[in-house]
Design a protein around this motif. Structure first.
Motif, PDB file in Angstrom:
ATOM      1  N   ARG A 103       0.870  -1.191   0.000  1.00 30.98           N
ATOM      2  CA  ARG A 103       0.000   0.000   0.000  1.00 30.98           C
ATOM      3  C   ARG A 103       0.898   1.230   0.000  1.00 30.98           C
ATOM      4  O   ARG A 103       1.582   1.506   0.973  1.00 30.98           O
ATOM      5  N   ARG A 104       0.906   1.973  -1.081  1.00 28.30           N
ATOM      6  CA  ARG A 104       1.796   3.120  -1.227  1.00 28.30           C
ATOM      7  C   ARG A 104       1.029   4.312  -1.812  1.00 28.30           C
ATOM      8  O   ARG A 104       0.011   4.137  -2.495  1.00 28.30           O
ATOM      9  N   ASN A 105       1.560   5.514  -1.568  1.00 28.29           N
ATOM     10  CA  ASN A 105       1.012   6.689  -2.236  1.00 28.29           C
ATOM     11  C   ASN A 105       1.681   6.839  -3.602  1.00 28.29           C
ATOM     12  O   ASN A 105       2.482   5.996  -4.012  1.00 28.29           O
ATOM     13  N   ASP A 106       1.364   7.913  -4.298  1.00 29.63           N
ATOM     14  CA  ASP A 106       1.872   8.078  -5.664  1.00 29.63           C
ATOM     15  C   ASP A 106       3.372   8.344  -5.718  1.00 29.63           C
ATOM     16  O   ASP A 106       3.968   8.301  -6.793  1.00 29.63           O
ATOM     17  N   ASP A 107       3.981   8.622  -4.562  1.00 28.98           N
ATOM     18  CA  ASP A 107       5.430   8.782  -4.490  1.00 28.98           C
ATOM     19  C   ASP A 107       6.117   7.497  -4.048  1.00 28.98           C
ATOM     20  O   ASP A 107       7.335   7.481  -3.830  1.00 28.98           O
ATOM     21  N   GLY A 108       5.339   6.425  -3.896  1.00 28.80           N
ATOM     22  CA  GLY A 108       5.909   5.142  -3.500  1.00 28.80           C
ATOM     23  C   GLY A 108       6.152   4.997  -2.013  1.00 28.80           C
ATOM     24  O   GLY A 108       6.782   4.021  -1.577  1.00 28.80           O
ATOM     25  N   MET A 109       5.653   5.933  -1.198  1.00 31.97           N
ATOM     26  CA  MET A 109       5.888   5.906   0.234  1.00 31.97           C
ATOM     27  C   MET A 109       4.721   5.241   0.968  1.00 31.97           C
ATOM     28  O   MET A 109       3.586   5.236   0.503  1.00 31.97           O
ATOM     29  N   ASN A 110       5.030   4.703   2.168  1.00 30.28           N
ATOM     30  CA  ASN A 110       4.016   4.015   2.971  1.00 30.28           C
ATOM     31  C   ASN A 110       3.259   4.996   3.854  1.00 30.28           C
ATOM     32  O   ASN A 110       3.228   4.874   5.077  1.00 30.28           O
ATOM     33  N   GLU A 111       2.679   6.002   3.254  1.00 29.02           N
ATOM     34  CA  GLU A 111       1.981   7.015   4.047  1.00 29.02           C
ATOM     35  C   GLU A 111       0.949   7.705   3.175  1.00 29.02           C
ATOM     36  O   GLU A 111       0.967   7.592   1.949  1.00 29.02           O
ATOM     37  N   GLY A 112       0.027   8.445   3.828  1.00 29.08           N
ATOM     38  CA  GLY A 112      -0.960   9.227   3.095  1.00 29.08           C
ATOM     39  C   GLY A 112      -2.006   8.374   2.408  1.00 29.08           C
ATOM     40  O   GLY A 112      -2.344   7.275   2.836  1.00 29.08           O
ATOM     41  N   ASN A 113      -2.524   8.901   1.307  1.00 21.25           N
ATOM     42  CA  ASN A 113      -3.562   8.221   0.533  1.00 21.25           C
ATOM     43  C   ASN A 113      -2.934   7.084  -0.255  1.00 21.25           C
ATOM     44  O   ASN A 113      -2.246   7.302  -1.250  1.00 21.25           O
ATOM     45  N   ARG A 114      -3.179   5.852   0.189  1.00 20.66           N
ATOM     46  CA  ARG A 114      -2.437   4.715  -0.361  1.00 20.66           C
ATOM     47  C   ARG A 114      -3.337   3.789  -1.175  1.00 20.66           C
ATOM     48  O   ARG A 114      -4.464   3.499  -0.801  1.00 20.66           O
ATOM     49  N   GLN A 115      -2.790   3.309  -2.284  1.00 22.30           N
ATOM     50  CA  GLN A 115      -3.456   2.314  -3.115  1.00 22.30           C
ATOM     51  C   GLN A 115      -2.664   1.012  -3.055  1.00 22.30           C
ATOM     52  O   GLN A 115      -1.524   0.977  -2.577  1.00 22.30           O
ATOM     53  N   ILE A 116      -3.242  -0.048  -3.566  1.00 23.92           N
ATOM     54  CA  ILE A 116      -2.556  -1.343  -3.624  1.00 23.92           C
ATOM     55  C   ILE A 116      -1.824  -1.433  -4.962  1.00 23.92           C
ATOM     56  O   ILE A 116      -2.442  -1.376  -6.028  1.00 23.92           O
ATOM     57  N   TRP A 117      -0.501  -1.586  -4.904  1.00 21.63           N
ATOM     58  CA  TRP A 117       0.308  -1.560  -6.108  1.00 21.63           C
ATOM     59  C   TRP A 117       0.877  -2.929  -6.480  1.00 21.63           C
ATOM     60  O   TRP A 117       1.496  -3.068  -7.544  1.00 21.63           O
ATOM     61  N   ALA A 118       0.720  -3.920  -5.643  1.00 27.31           N
ATOM     62  CA  ALA A 118       1.326  -5.231  -5.919  1.00 27.31           C
ATOM     63  C   ALA A 118       0.657  -6.283  -5.055  1.00 27.31           C
ATOM     64  O   ALA A 118      -0.024  -5.978  -4.075  1.00 27.31           O
TER      65      ALA A 118
END
Length: 408
Positions: free
Chosen positions: A158-173
């Motif tokens: 679960r990462r934000n659009d900058d690839g960080m584990n914070e904020g508004n997070r989507q499932i990327w993998a």
């Protein structure tokens, strides 16, 4: 380049599989690029049995030798799409049904990626989020497999659009295999010299190992194991605020014979070293072949790594509830199924993320007795994945690593 080399730098037909005889316009094509050896043939066979019967499915599975090769493919597909490099022409003028297009010509539906690459792939817009919520109706068994994963694995992807584990997070993998940083040693040499075998990171500082220890040539892993020895998280915000970190690093270095992320097992087998630190998956083959080697999942917890399924950004989007969308859901979660997870783990030399949710009494004895594939729950609970670093923290790692290595 392995995952550790990548971490350091930042701070064709073989195995192709077709489920039906020839490809036609009515077939659902699923193109997969994966890390060689990370997915056993068991998975493809099971996929055929579960989802190939009565369906016209073209499953194209192609391996790559290194995780870096797979990341390079993602970048190549993007450069082709933007016109930076020309799209290669097929080797033959007409398509052959059982071969299809050139492996680099069309982006795969799914590709393996190591967790250290995830943040970079997101920032460079090489991959797209995975809409897991759509699986509830389209592929309920896949949804249940994802939903049952321990939060440690869900939070990893679960990462934000900058690839960080914070904020508004989507499932990327979707994680499909994990392993750890572990200790491996020559139990015969230690027994001959009357040395007590190691059980935790603190043992690496013992005087009897002076000049007989090798460590990875990787700052985050070495500093990470020191942090674990100190009872700290391996994802600190500020290294300067960790008491005794530098002195502990210097004390550890006094025992080091050499740093290597690739040749530590050879040195151990030859007796040039007695004890080493490395990746659990790299150790597994030698542990099975060499009865003089033994490995330890450290009692203080350790650094974890994972292999993931990601969807390339340039892959043709699969409409929600389409057959391809269901196939993606089913493939990415197949190794998480309770009936497959134990065997998948034993064969792939990495652990299925769902394994620790299963009843230990239902697991094969060979698996229960393997501390790398099935670690003690308490030790595992103290372990962590490495999170992306802020620029300021990455600079702290670089400076500390260079300073310590200069002292050798």
């Amino acid at each position: 380049m392995d995952r550790r080399t990548f971490l350091s730098s930042t701070t064709a037909l073989a195995l192709g599989t077709v489920l039906s005889g020839c490809q036609s316009t009515q077939q659902s094509a699923l193109r997969i690029r994966l890390l060689r050896g990370s997915v056993p043939a068991l998975l493809t066979k099971e996929f055929r049995q579960q989802f190939g019967q009565g369906n016209s499915i073209h499953l194209d599975v192609r391996p790559e030798a290194q995780l870096q090769d797979l990341f390079d493919l993602l970048q190549r597909w993007k450069r082709q799409a933007t016109g930076e490099i020309p799209t290669p022409k097929p080797i033959v003028p007409l398509p052959i049904p059982w071969i299809g297009t050139s492996p680099n010509q069309q982006a795969a539906n799914l590709i393996s990626l190591g967790d250290p690459w995830l943040a970079v792939a997101i920032r460079q817009k090489l991959i797209q989020p995975i809409v897991v919520d759509g699986w509830k109706n389209a592929a309920p068994e896949a949804w249940n497999a994802w939903n049952s994963l321990p939060s440690l694995f869900q939070d990893l992807v679960r990462r934000n659009d900058d690839g960080m584990n914070e904020g508004n997070r989507q499932i990327w993998a979707i994680p499909y295999r994990w392993g750890s940083l572990a200790i491996v040693y020559r139990k015969d040499l230690l027994a001959q010299k009357g040395i007590t075998p190691p059980t935790d990171w603190a043992d690496l500082w013992r005087s009897e190992f002076q000049g007989h220890l090798s460590l990875p040539d990787q700052p985050r892993e070495v500093i990470g194991l020191v942090l674990k020895k100190l009872g700290q998280s391996c994802n600190p915000v500020d290294l300067q605020k960790i008491p005794n970190l530098r002195s502990e690093l210097q004390g550890l270095q006094n025992n080091v014979k050499f740093y290597s992320s690739q040749h530590y097992l050879q040195a151990l087998i030859l007796g040039d070293t007695w004890i080493a630190v490395g990746s659990s998956s790299e150790m597994m083959t030698q542990l099975r072949r060499n009865p003089n080697l033994a490995a330890v999942f450290p009692a203080s917890g350790t650094v974890l790594w994972a292999d993931l399924w990601v969807q390339p950004a340039l892959a043709q989007p699969a409409p929600a509830n389409s057959n391809v969308d269901r196939l993606i859901a089913q493939w990415t979660t197949l190794g998480l199924q309770a009936k497959l997870a134990p065997q998948f783990t034993l064969i792939s030399q990495g652990t299925s993320p769902s394994l620790l949710t299963l009843n230990p009494d239902d697991l094969p004895e060979a698996l229960r007795r393997n501390p790398l594939l099935y670690p003690d729950r308490d030790r595992f609970s103290k372990s962590e994945f490495l999170q992306p670093l802020s620029p300021a923290t990455a600079e702290q790692y670089r400076q500390m690593w260079e300073s310590i290595r200069k002292d050798r």
